[in-house]
Design an enzyme around this catalytic site. Structure first.
Site, PDB file in Angstrom:
ATOM      1  N   GLY A  59     -13.080  -8.955  -3.396  1.00 24.06           N
ATOM      2  CA  GLY A  59     -14.115  -7.966  -3.705  1.00 24.06           C
ATOM      3  C   GLY A  59     -13.833  -7.395  -5.092  1.00 24.06           C
ATOM      4  O   GLY A  59     -13.095  -7.984  -5.884  1.00 24.06           O
ATOM      5  N   ARG A  60     -14.411  -6.234  -5.336  1.00 20.86           N
ATOM      6  CA  ARG A  60     -14.249  -5.631  -6.680  1.00 20.86           C
ATOM      7  C   ARG A  60     -12.776  -5.466  -7.075  1.00 20.86           C
ATOM      8  O   ARG A  60     -12.383  -5.772  -8.200  1.00 20.86           O
ATOM      9  CB  ARG A  60     -14.939  -4.258  -6.721  1.00 20.86           C
ATOM     10  CG  ARG A  60     -16.433  -4.307  -6.849  1.00 20.86           C
ATOM     11  CD  ARG A  60     -17.002  -2.901  -6.711  1.00 20.86           C
ATOM     12  NE  ARG A  60     -16.845  -2.456  -5.340  1.00 20.86           N
ATOM     13  CZ  ARG A  60     -17.840  -2.418  -4.447  1.00 20.86           C
ATOM     14  NH1 ARG A  60     -19.050  -2.737  -4.803  1.00 20.86           N
ATOM     15  NH2 ARG A  60     -17.614  -2.035  -3.214  1.00 20.86           N
ATOM     16  N   ILE A  61     -11.952  -4.981  -6.141  1.00 17.75           N
ATOM     17  CA  ILE A  61     -10.562  -4.670  -6.513  1.00 17.75           C
ATOM     18  C   ILE A  61      -9.749  -5.954  -6.690  1.00 17.75           C
ATOM     19  O   ILE A  61      -8.994  -6.089  -7.658  1.00 17.75           O
ATOM     20  CB  ILE A  61      -9.914  -3.719  -5.475  1.00 17.75           C
ATOM     21  CG1 ILE A  61     -10.697  -2.395  -5.432  1.00 17.75           C
ATOM     22  CG2 ILE A  61      -8.451  -3.450  -5.823  1.00 17.75           C
ATOM     23  CD1 ILE A  61     -10.325  -1.457  -4.293  1.00 17.75           C
ATOM     24  N   THR A  83      -2.217  -2.908  -0.935  1.00 19.28           N
ATOM     25  CA  THR A  83      -2.937  -1.679  -1.288  1.00 19.28           C
ATOM     26  C   THR A  83      -4.249  -1.621  -0.499  1.00 19.28           C
ATOM     27  O   THR A  83      -5.162  -0.894  -0.883  1.00 19.28           O
ATOM     28  CB  THR A  83      -3.260  -1.631  -2.798  1.00 19.28           C
ATOM     29  OG1 THR A  83      -3.934  -2.843  -3.166  1.00 19.28           O
ATOM     30  CG2 THR A  83      -2.026  -1.453  -3.648  1.00 19.28           C
ATOM     31  N   ARG A  94      -5.115  -1.880   3.641  1.00 23.55           N
ATOM     32  CA  ARG A  94      -4.919  -0.958   4.757  1.00 23.55           C
ATOM     33  C   ARG A  94      -3.657  -1.380   5.482  1.00 23.55           C
ATOM     34  O   ARG A  94      -3.369  -2.577   5.604  1.00 23.55           O
ATOM     35  CB  ARG A  94      -6.103  -1.002   5.729  1.00 23.55           C
ATOM     36  CG  ARG A  94      -7.355  -0.265   5.246  1.00 23.55           C
ATOM     37  CD  ARG A  94      -7.166   1.262   5.210  1.00 23.55           C
ATOM     38  NE  ARG A  94      -8.358   1.986   4.841  1.00 23.55           N
ATOM     39  CZ  ARG A  94      -8.659   2.364   3.588  1.00 23.55           C
ATOM     40  NH1 ARG A  94      -7.863   2.073   2.592  1.00 23.55           N
ATOM     41  NH2 ARG A  94      -9.760   3.058   3.361  1.00 23.55           N
ATOM     42  N   GLU A 146      -0.175   6.051   9.207  1.00 26.55           N
ATOM     43  CA  GLU A 146      -0.009   6.916   8.042  1.00 26.55           C
ATOM     44  C   GLU A 146      -0.075   8.352   8.520  1.00 26.55           C
ATOM     45  O   GLU A 146      -0.968   8.671   9.299  1.00 26.55           O
ATOM     46  CB  GLU A 146      -1.120   6.663   7.016  1.00 26.55           C
ATOM     47  CG  GLU A 146      -0.961   5.329   6.345  1.00 26.55           C
ATOM     48  CD  GLU A 146      -1.973   5.068   5.235  1.00 26.55           C
ATOM     49  OE1 GLU A 146      -2.758   5.976   4.900  1.00 26.55           O
ATOM     50  OE2 GLU A 146      -1.991   3.948   4.718  1.00 26.55           O
ATOM     51  N   HIS A 189      -0.129   6.059  -0.036  1.00 24.34           N
ATOM     52  CA  HIS A 189      -1.569   5.789  -0.138  1.00 24.34           C
ATOM     53  C   HIS A 189      -2.196   6.521  -1.338  1.00 24.34           C
ATOM     54  O   HIS A 189      -3.067   7.390  -1.167  1.00 24.34           O
ATOM     55  CB  HIS A 189      -2.273   6.192   1.176  1.00 24.34           C
ATOM     56  CG  HIS A 189      -3.582   5.483   1.388  1.00 24.34           C
ATOM     57  ND1 HIS A 189      -4.115   5.201   2.617  1.00 24.34           N
ATOM     58  CD2 HIS A 189      -4.485   5.001   0.488  1.00 24.34           C
ATOM     59  CE1 HIS A 189      -5.282   4.588   2.485  1.00 24.34           C
ATOM     60  NE2 HIS A 189      -5.534   4.460   1.195  1.00 24.34           N
ATOM     61  N   ALA A 229      -3.215   4.706  -4.347  1.00 25.26           N
ATOM     62  CA  ALA A 229      -3.691   3.744  -5.347  1.00 25.26           C
ATOM     63  C   ALA A 229      -4.892   4.254  -6.144  1.00 25.26           C
ATOM     64  O   ALA A 229      -5.036   3.955  -7.325  1.00 25.26           O
ATOM     65  CB  ALA A 229      -4.013   2.401  -4.689  1.00 25.26           C
TER      66      ALA A 229
HETATM   67  C1  GLV Z   1      -8.766   4.379  -0.198  1.00 22.84           C
HETATM   68  O1  GLV Z   1      -7.981   3.758   0.426  1.00 22.84           O
HETATM   69  C2  GLV Z   1     -10.168   4.146  -0.137  1.00 22.84           C
HETATM   70  O2  GLV Z   1     -10.623   3.402   0.751  1.00 22.84           O
HETATM   71  O3  GLV Z   1     -10.895   4.734  -0.949  1.00 22.84           O
END
Ligand code: GLV
Length: 324
Positions: free
Chosen positions: A156-158, A235, A237, A266, A285, A287
């Site tokens: 995806g985008r990331i 990064t 889940r 978490e 968490h 990022a």
């Molecule tokens: C962070 O983990 C998000 O989903 O924005």
């Protein structure tokens, strides 16, 4: 008609709250820790809108306790904390915050990769423990990043933004994905099977959303397929990875190291064995946590909330079926 009533489950930046005040009658949860499930349920009983965080479980029971609820705006790109099908059945639009956090999150995935590869947290501990007595030819030697093979799972985008960074490091980029296959070559990567990504990569970085299919997609079998010199970066889940299997793989040396921005659960309990390993870097968490990006995310969540309570289409809606 009076202003719509909304519940916001955490204190947001003042600028965002001021915008919300112009449109809504706000109740903001001011504590540092999240409200528990029963509290949210009670708080939204007569509310038109809910602005939730990824720490808040929003399920069918909660929705049924709020007959007037017209929008759920989640301050995150991920929305696995929300039962979206239940929201769609009740014709409640659900908003998220995609796009604005892409580059910030990709920066961080890369930072984590580099920190683990070059053992930066260990190096700081080394100095603080008084161990820096001389320059030594082998001490704290890590892994090269330039020219290594990066496996990206989920594009995806990331995932794509991480691949663009990897190009600057002359990395071989292997991508396993169900979506955006047409983007792989354009970004300089090569499509590969899940097994090939695991078995050939020096670094494997996870960029899939959490779904029933991706839950524990990295477990004992997958970790065994990875090289003993490989590093896993998560990064996405926490529960995309089986934490117990990861601990065993790191402890036995089946893989070299891991960098985790996300854990399951978490926060990670202090007694979790992953925290006792030098070859596992765990961070809380963060990022997407740059000042600018978190402000933009809050604004987007506010935009979705305002649209929902004023009867407009959410600018970023994850269940657009509610409008058909
Ligand atoms: C962070 O983990 C998000 O989903 O924005």
């Amino acid at each position: 008609m009076g202003k719509a009533k909304v519940f916001v489950t955490r204190r947001l930046p003042d600028a965002t709250l001021n915008r919300l005040v112009a449109h809504c009658e706000l109740e903001v949860w001011e504590d540092f820790l999240p409200p528990d499930y029963a509290t949210i349920r009670e708080k939204i009983r007569d509310r038109d809108g809910l602005l939730s965080l990824l720490t808040d479980r929003v399920d069918a029971r909660l929705m049924d306790a709020a007959p007037k609820l017209r929008v759920i705006s989640n301050l995150a790109v991920g929305y696995d904390n929300i039962d979206v099908d239940a929201a769609t059945e009740r014709r409640i639009p659900v908003g998220n915050t995609p796009g604005v956090l892409t580059e910030t999150t990709a920066d961080f995935a890369f930072a984590l990769l580099m920190a683990v590869a070059r053992r930066i947290p260990e190096a700081q501990t080394y100095i603080r423990d008084g161990n820096w007595r001389t320059w030594h030819p082998t001490v704290l030697s890590g892994q090269d990043i330039f020219g290594a093979t990066l496996g990206i799972i989920g594009f995806g985008r990331i995932g794509q933004a991480v691949a663009r960074r990897a190009r600057g490091f002359n990395m071989t980029i292997l991508v396993n994905t169900e979506e955006n296959k047409d983007k792989i070559q354009e970004i300089g990567g090569e499509e590969a099977s899940f097994e090939r990504v695991l078995s050939e990569s020096d670094f494997v970085s996870l960029h899939v959303p959490l779904t029933e299919t991706t839950q524990h997609m990295i477990g004992e079998r997958e970790l065994t397929l990875m090289k003993s010199s490989a590093t896993l970066i998560n990064t996405a889940r926490g529960s995309v990875v089986d934490g117990e299997a990861l601990h065993q793989a790191l402890d036995r040396g089946d893989i070299l190291a891991a960098g985790l921005d996300v854990t399951d659960p978490e926060p990670i309990p202090l007694e979790d064995p992953l925290l006792s390993l030098d070859n596992c870097l765990v961070v809380p968490h963060i990022a997407s946590a740059s000042v600018a990006t978190r402000a933009k995310m809050a604004d987007m969540a506010a935009d979705n909330l305002i649209a929902g309570v004023t009867g407009n289409r959410l600018p970023n809606c994850v269940n657009p079926d509610v409008y058909t």
